[in-house]
Design an enzyme around this catalytic site. Structure first.
Site, short mmCIF file in Angstrom:
data_model
loop_
_atom_site.label_atom_id
_atom_site.label_comp_id
_atom_site.label_asym_id
_atom_site.label_seq_id
_atom_site.Cartn_x
_atom_site.Cartn_y
_atom_site.Cartn_z
N SER A 154 0.95 -1.40 0.05
CA SER A 154 0.04 0.08 -0.01
C SER A 154 0.78 1.37 0.01
O SER A 154 1.85 1.49 -0.99
CB SER A 154 -1.07 0.03 1.17
OG SER A 154 -1.91 0.86 1.03
N ASP A 176 -10.22 -4.50 -4.87
CA ASP A 176 -9.60 -3.27 -4.11
C ASP A 176 -10.33 -1.96 -4.48
O ASP A 176 -10.20 -1.48 -5.75
CB ASP A 176 -8.30 -3.31 -4.39
CG ASP A 176 -7.51 -2.51 -3.39
OD1 ASP A 176 -8.19 -1.62 -2.75
OD2 ASP A 176 -6.07 -2.58 -3.14
N HIS A 209 -8.00 -5.03 -0.02
CA HIS A 209 -6.93 -4.36 0.11
C HIS A 209 -5.80 -4.92 1.23
O HIS A 209 -4.62 -4.95 0.72
CB HIS A 209 -7.00 -2.79 0.43
CG HIS A 209 -5.94 -1.92 0.40
ND1 HIS A 209 -5.19 -1.70 -0.91
CD2 HIS A 209 -5.10 -1.55 1.33
CE1 HIS A 209 -4.44 -0.77 -0.70
NE2 HIS A 209 -4.19 -0.59 0.58
#
Length: 731
Positions: free
Chosen positions: A413, A623, A656
Site C-alpha cells: 500500500s 480493491d 486491500h
C-alpha cells in the site's frame, strides 16, 4: 577607497547570509543567553541536496533539519559561496553577522519568519507535490499560534473522528441484527465465510494450548521447591510471555510465539529523524547485538562501506539474503507479524531470508536529533520525504549490517507509494541500484473508486488553510494514539476494525477473525497532518488520482492508447478490404491516427530510468482503495520501457489488506513472493547464500537486453508480465 567598498560588500554579503541563515535555523538565542552559551550550534550554515529538489539544512554543529523549499535552500548556498569567495576571513565575518542579527532579533522580539500566516507557501506551485510550509525558528508569536492551532485541531479533529466512529457503529447495526436473526433461526452467521472450518480448527487449537499452559503452570507452582519453575515452555505453542495469549503491541512477543525473536535498530535519516528498524532472526542461528551497536550511525547514507563480516552469525552456515519490508498508511511494520506462522515476516524468515522490518518517521515514538514534538517542523513532511529520505536510510542500514550490496524490497500500500516516488528519475533513482527487486503488494499509484466517498470529498472541498485549522500542523488526529493507550486491547481492536472497515470499505471475510484484535494493535501510528493532506487534500493525490502524473497527463495517455487501439482495428479492417486506396493527398484514417499517436516517443512520459530495479506486482481484484490494474496497464502498454516486470498477478476476490492478512495468502501470495525474491537476487548472491525453503528448483532470472523491449510482454514467465486469474492460482 576600493578597500572600503570591498569591506562594505563583504559586510552586506555577511548580513544577507546571516538573515537567510536565521530563517532556516533550529533556534535563536533567547533573551539573556550569550553567544558563548549558544555557540551558534543551531544556526543553519549549508543546504545539502540528497535529491535534486529535496534539500536538508545542516546546522553549525553538524545536525540536520528537515524540508525547506528548494528556493530558500539554494539561496542559502549562493550567499554562502558569495561570502566565502569575498574574503579569506569570511567565516569570522559570517559568525559576527549572525550574532549581530540575532541580537537585533532578540531586541525586537520578532522572528525572521514572522507569523504562521506569512510562512504558509502558495499551494498551487507544484501540481503533484505542493511546497511545505517554512516555519523558521521558534518565536513567542509562532509558539502562541501553534498552541492555538493544536487546541482548535484537537476539538475539531475529535468532532470529525466522532462522526466517523458514529458512522461506523451505525452501519454495524444492520449486520448485527442480521446475525442475531440467523442465530435465533439456529444457523451460524459465520458459516458462509470462505475459511470457516479452518478458523474453527485454529480457534480450538488456541484454546487447547491455553489449557495446556494453565496445567503446566499449576504443575510448576506446585513444584517450585524442586527447581522445576524454569522448565521449558516450548511445547505450549510459543507462549513465552504467557499462555492466555495477551494482545500486546510488541512484535518481539509475536516472534517468540513462533520460535523467532526481534532486535530493534535506530536509523537516522538525512533530515535528522530517528526511525525504528526491526530485525527478525532465529535465536538458534543469530545472537542479538548490544544496544550501542544498534544505535543510529549518523545521517549519511550509502557512504559507509558494509561491515566486513556481519556480526551475530555463525561462520559455519551460509548467510541469508536480506529482505526489507515496508508497511502501509497509518500502520507500522508490525502488520507483517500478526498471523503467527502465517505472517509474511515470519514466513520469509523461516524460509531462509534475513528479514528486516522498516518503519517510517514518527511511528509510535516521534524522534528527531534536534526537534521536539511541539515544533511544527517535526511534522512538516509528506509522502515525498518518506520516500526520498526514510526508505534510503533504512536500505543503507540493512546493507551495512548484512554486508550485502543489494537487498530485496517488499512494500504494501503506502509503502509501495513511497517506493514508486523514491525510484522516480526526478527523485532518487540511485536507490534502484541497491535493490534486486521491488515486490509491490496492493500497489498504490492510482486511486480507486473509494476516493469518491462523501468524507473524502469533504477533505478535497476544504482549503489548505481550513484543513490545517481542522487537523492542525502537527500530528494527524493524535487522539487516536491516546485511545490506543487507554482502551482495552480487545475493545480497541474491535473499534479499530469497525472504523477502518467503514472508511476503506474492506472486510475480514478472509482473515482469521480470532487474530483480528491484534492486527489493529499496530495501527494507527503517528503521521503528520501534512502527509494526510497530500493524500486527501484538494491539490494533491485526491485531485489527480495518481502519484506521479497529473490528471490531465494520465487521461491524455489513456486517450492516446484508445486512439492507438482504434487505429489498429481500422488498419486490420483496411487490410481485409480490396481496392481500399484513398484519394491522392488524403491520408488513410488509420495513418492519420497513427500519425497522431507518434507525436510522443515511447517512454517519453516514463517515471523511471534504467536504474529502476525489476518490479513484481500483486494486485487485489476487489480493491476499492487503489486501482492496481491501471498501473499494470501502464507497464503493458510500454509507458515504462526501462522497467522489467518479472511478475504480475491479479488476485480475484482479494481486498486491500487480504494480500498480507488473508488465511490463504501463504499459498496465493507469500510463496510467489519468496520465489521472486530468490530468482532475482543475482548469480553471485545465489552462490553465496543458502537456498530458501521451497526455492530449490527456482531458476535465476536474467535481465533482458534493453533493446528487446524493456518491460517484457504478457506470457513471458520470467522476463515479462504474468497475469492470471484466481483459478490459475488455485491450480
Amino acid at each position: 577607497m576600493s578597500k572600503i567598498n570591498g569591506s562594505a560588500a563583504l559586510g552586506k554579503s555577511a548580513v544577507e547570509f546571516a538573515q537567510q541563515a536565521e530563517k532556516l535555523s533550529h533556534r535563536l538565542p533567547q533573551n539573556g543567553e550569550s553567544e558563548s552559551e549558544t555557540n551558534n550550534d543551531g544556526v543553519a550554515v549549508e543546504a545539502l541536496f540528497p535529491a535534486p529538489y529535496d534539500p536538508v539544512i545542516v546546522t553549525a554543529d553538524g545536525n540536520r533539519l528537515p524540508a525547506v523549499s528548494f528556493e530558500e535552500a539554494h539561496r542559502l548556498n549562493l550567499l554562502r559561496e558569495e561570502l566565502e569567495s569575498s574574503s579569506n576571513h569570511s567565516l569570522r565575518a559570517r559568525d559576527e553577522a549572525v550574532s549581530l542579527s540575532m541580537e537585533k532579533t532578540n531586541a525586537s522580539g520578532d522572528s525572521p519568519e514572522g507569523t504562521l500566516r506569512k510562512s504558509m507557501p502558495p499551494s498551487h506551485t507544484n501540481p503533484l507535490f505542493p511546497p511545505l510550509p517554512l516555519y523558521g525558528p521558534p518565536s513567542l508569536l509562532r509558539d502562541i499560534q501553534c498552541r492555538l492551532l493544536r487546541v482548535s485541531s484537537f476539538f475539531l479533529g475529535l468532532a470529525f473522528l466522532s462522526v466517523i466512529v458514529l458512522g461506523a457503529l451505525f452501519t454495524s447495526i444492520p449486520p448485527f441484527f442480521q446475525g442475531l436473526w440467523h442465530r435465533m433461526a439456529g444457523r451460524d452467521p459465520d458459516a458462509d465465510r470462505p475459511f470457516f472450518e479452518e478458523e474453527q480448527r485454529r480457534k480450538l487449537l488456541r484454546r487447547e494450548n491455553e489449557r495446556r499452559w494453565k496445567r503446566r503452570r499449576s504443575f510448576t507452582q506446585a513444584h517450585k521447591q524442586d527447581g522445576d519453575q524454569e522448565e521449558n515452555d516450548s511445547d505450549s505453542g510459543g507462549f513465552v510471555e504467557g499462555g492466555p495469549d495477551p494482545i500486546v503491541c510488541d512484535v518481539g512477543y509475536y516472534a517468540r510465539r513462533v520460535g523467532l525473536d526481534v532486535e530493534e535498530y535506530q536509523v537516522q535519516t538525512e533530515d535528522g529523524f530517528i526511525i525504528d528498524l526491526w530485525h527478525v532472526y532465529d535465536p538458534g542461528e543469530y545472537t542479538a547485538l548490544p544496544a550501542e551497536e544498534r544505535a543510529h550511525r549518523g545521517p549519511d547514507v550509502f557512504k559507509e562501506p558494509p561491515r566486513a563480516k556481519a556480526p551475530g552469525h555463525p561462520s559455519s552456515k551460509p548467510p541469508k539474503f536480506p529482505v526489507l519490508l515496508m508497511h502501509g498508511l497509518l500502520q507500522s511494520a508490525g502488520a507483517y507479524c500478526v498471523n503467527d506462522e502465517d505472517s509474511l515476516a515470519f514466513f520469509l524468515c523461516k524460509s531462509g531470508f534475513d528479514v528486516w522490518l522498516g518503519n517510517n518517521r514518527c511511528g509510535f515514538r516521534p524522534k528527531h536529533v534536534l526537534l521536539e514534538y511541539a515544533d511544527p517542523r517535526m511534522w512538516c513532511w509528506n509522502i515525498r520525504q518518506m520516500g526520498v529520505f526514510d526508505l534510503p536510510a533504512l536500505t543503507a542500514r540493512v546493507l551495512y549490517e548484512t554486508g550485502f550490496a543489494k537487498l530485496g524490497l517488499i512494500s504494501h500500500s503506502q509503502g509501495t507509494t513511497q517506493t514508486f516516488v523514491a525510484l522516480a528519475k526526478e527523485q532518487r533513482p540511485e536507490l534502484g541500484d541497491r535493490l534486486t527487486v521491488f515486490c509491490a503488494l496492493a500497489p498504490a499509484a492510482y486511486a480507486g473508486p473509494l476516493i469518491g466517498k462523501m468524507y473524502f470529498k469533504f477533505m478535497r472541498a476544504i482549503s489548505p488553510a481550513m484543513f490545517r485549522l481542522l487537523f492542525g500542523i502537527h500530528a494527524f488526529l493524535p487522539v487516536m494514539m491516546t485511545m490506543h493507550a487507554l482502551l482495552n486491547a480487545r475493545v480497541y481492536g474491535w473499534l479499530g476494525y469497525k472504523v477502518f472497515s467503514f472508511l476503506f470499505n474492506w472486510t475480514d471475510r478472509r482473515w482469521d477473525r480470532g487474530l483480528r484484535d491484534r492486527m489493529f494493535q499496530f495501527a494507527p501510528v503517528f503521521v503528520s497532518a501534512e502527509s494526510m493532506r497530500w493524500w486527501l487534500g484538494r491539490e494533491c493525490f485526491a485531485k489527480h488520482k495518481c502519484i506521479l502524473s497529473t490528471k490531465d497527463e494520465w487521461r491524455a495517455e489513456e486517450l492516446e492508447d484508445q486512439q492507438k487501439h482504434e487505429a489498429s482495428i481500422l488498419a486490420a479492417a483496411d487490410r481485409d478490404m480490396e481496392g481500399g486506396d484513398c484519394d491522392d493527398g488524403e491520408k488513410r484514417p488509420d495513418e492519420a491516427r497513427q500519425h497522431h499517436a507518434r507525436r510522443h516517443e515511447k517512454g517519453s512520459t516514463a517515471w523511471y530510468n534504467r536504474q529502476a530495479p525489476p518490479f513484481a506486482l500483486w494486485v487485489c481484484g476487489n480493491d476499492c482503495l487503489v486501482d492496481g490494474e491501471k498501473l499494470m496497464r501502464r507497464f503493458e502498454r510500454g509507458r515504462e520501457p526501462d522497467v522489467d516486470v518479472v511478475h504480475s498477478r491479479v488476485i480475484e476476490g482479494y481486498e486491500h489488506l487480504d494480500v498480507i492478512w488473508a488465511m490463504d495468502a501463504v499459498d496465493r501470495v507469500f510463496t510467489e513472493v519468496r520465489e521472486v525474491l530468490w530468482k532475482t537476487c543475482g548469480a553471485r548472491e545465489r552462490e553465496r547464500c543458502r537456498v530458501p525453503v521451497g526455492c530449490e528448483d527456482v531458476e535465476a532470472w536474467v535481465r533482458p537486453e534493453r533493446g528487446s523491449g524493456g518491460g517484457g510482454g504478457e506470457g513471458d514467465p520470467d522476463g515479462g508480465l504474468q497475469s492470471s486469474s484466481s483459478e490459475d492460482l488455485s491450480a
